[in-house]
Design an enzyme around this catalytic site. Structure first.
Site, PDB file in Angstrom:
ATOM      1  N   GLY A 246       0.797  -1.225   0.000  1.00  0.00           N
ATOM      2  CA  GLY A 246       0.000   0.000   0.000  1.00  0.00           C
ATOM      3  C   GLY A 246       0.825   1.268   0.000  1.00  0.00           C
ATOM      4  N   ASP A 270      10.749  -7.230  -0.270  1.00  0.00           N
ATOM      5  CA  ASP A 270      11.786  -6.201  -0.180  1.00  0.00           C
ATOM      6  C   ASP A 270      11.890  -5.699   1.261  1.00  0.00           C
ATOM      7  OD1 ASP A 270      13.877  -4.669  -1.105  1.00  0.00           O
ATOM      8  OD2 ASP A 270      12.614  -3.005  -1.765  1.00  0.00           O
ATOM      9  N   GLY A 304      13.070   0.186   1.898  1.00  0.00           N
ATOM     10  CA  GLY A 304      12.732  -1.218   2.120  1.00  0.00           C
ATOM     11  C   GLY A 304      11.378  -1.318   2.793  1.00  0.00           C
TER      12      GLY A 304
END
Length: 371
Positions: A246, A270, A304
């Site tokens: 999101g 990630d 990240g």
């Protein structure tokens, strides 16, 4: 001793089976059959669902350690053990843009680790350092650099059996350098790139069939310049991983991508760290802190993700409006195809690892099962 998993619904990656039994021995699936065999250890699934374990090909850290900071066996074990808590049985720990010495250290750590443990650490995803500095994202400006043939040859020499995926900005390479990598057998992924639509089409024609984190750190779709995103959408041979949290992309953009890519769109995390236990992190020129559940650096850029594959699959079910079986494929069999390991993992079939994702029908409860 042989084991038999029964009384569950089996997602093989190709079919949905009821009243079937999965027989395993020595960590390998022997058969999928209708009858429970004799003289086996029985494992009652109690009506729950079973699929291959999730595969995360881009994960940076576990609960404690960040692989690019500490490219050690201890970090690899942290990533593996933490991933299991969230249903991920196979990983490619990611080393982001680093010095050549750190890259070689990471390669050595994975080689040593794999010699000791036969588990779900598949190898390395080397993300950088040969990226376009204009699209470096949170990667250190001091480490992002143009490739030299000498450095590429050394990385290939020591890492070709360890590096399973390598993210590059193809426009930063000479033709000979790119051919060198393509011939190495390493799966190349285009990312952190300023490629135009036409440039992307050219590099796809040369053999690159994967991109790194769709929408992020790449040229966007426009009506006059379709960019790398547009080239990905148009090519039905290109695999596109997406960070479905999101923040890295809006869920509406993800739905559009799914409508266009379907069987080539898959899930990654990630994740900087899993579990959101590390709230602040600083390493050399890289920093990250939790901000409303997302990792950002001091410049406000995403640094990240913080989701797990379990959360990514659940988000796919909820926000892409797809069935559980389809979301499971986005985190298992489709991932294996993207990294050319579809004949080794990502499905429940004879000869594949006895590493599973066990979950309730609504995917509200999830656990890894490695036998």
């Amino acid at each position: 001793m042989k084991k038999a998993l029964y009384n569950g619904i089996i997602h093989t990656g190709e079919a949905l089976l009821k009243d079937s039994v999965v027989v395993i021995e020595n960590g390998v699936i022997l058969s999928i059959q209708n009858e429970i065999p004799q003289h086996v250890e029985l494992i009652d699934l109690k009506g729950n669902h079973l699929s291959a374990g999730a595969i995360d090909i881009q994960i940076n850290g576990g609960e404690k350690f960040y692989f690019s900071q500490y490219p050690t066996e201890e970090t690899l074990q942290d990533i593996y053990e933490t991933s299991l808590k969230y249903g991920t049985t196979h990983t490619l720990p990611c080393l982001i843009s680093s010095s050549k010495e750190t890259i070689l250290q990471g390669i050595e750590a994975i080689q040593s680790y794999k010699n000791k443990y036969n588990n779900g650490v598949l190898g390395m995803h080397l993300e950088g350092p040969f990226l376009n500095p204009l699209k470096r994202g949170a990667h250190s400006v001091k480490q992002v650099r143009k490739p030299t043939t000498t450095e590429l040859e050394e990385i290939i020499k020591y890492g070709k059996d360890v590096i399973k995926v390598m993210t590059i900005a193809p426009e930063c390479f000479t033709e000979d350098q790119l051919d060198l990598l393509l011939e190495s057998g390493i799966v190349l992924s285009a990312g952190h790139s300023t490629m135009t639509y036409q440039e992307a089409q050219y590099y796809f024609s040369k053999g690159i069939q994967l991109v790194t984190h769709l929408f992020n750190a790449m040229t966007q779709f426009g009506h006059r310049e379709p960019g790398l995103v547009g080239a990905v959408f148009e090519n039905d041979t290109i695999y596109a991983p997406i960070i479905l949290d999101g923040a890295h992309c809006d869920y509406a953009a993800a739905r559009i991508a799914y409508a266009l890519k379907k069987d080539k769109l898959f899930l990654i995390t990630d994740a900087a760290f899993l579990g959101r236990k590390v709230e602040n992190f600083k390493w050399e020129n890289f920093d990250a802190h939790l901000d409303n559940g997302f990792y950002r650096n001091d410049e406000g850029n995403l640094a990240g993700a913080s989701i797990s594959m379990e959360e990514a699959i659940r988000n796919a079910i909820q926000h892409l409006n797809i069935e559980v079986d389809e979301a499971i494929k986005m985190g298992t069999s489709r991932v294996a195809k993207a990294i050319k390991m579809e004949n080794q993992l990502g499905k429940i079939q004879p000869g594949f690892p006895a590493s599973f994702l066990c979950f309730t029908p609504d995917f509200s409860e999830v656990r890894a099962l490695v036998l």
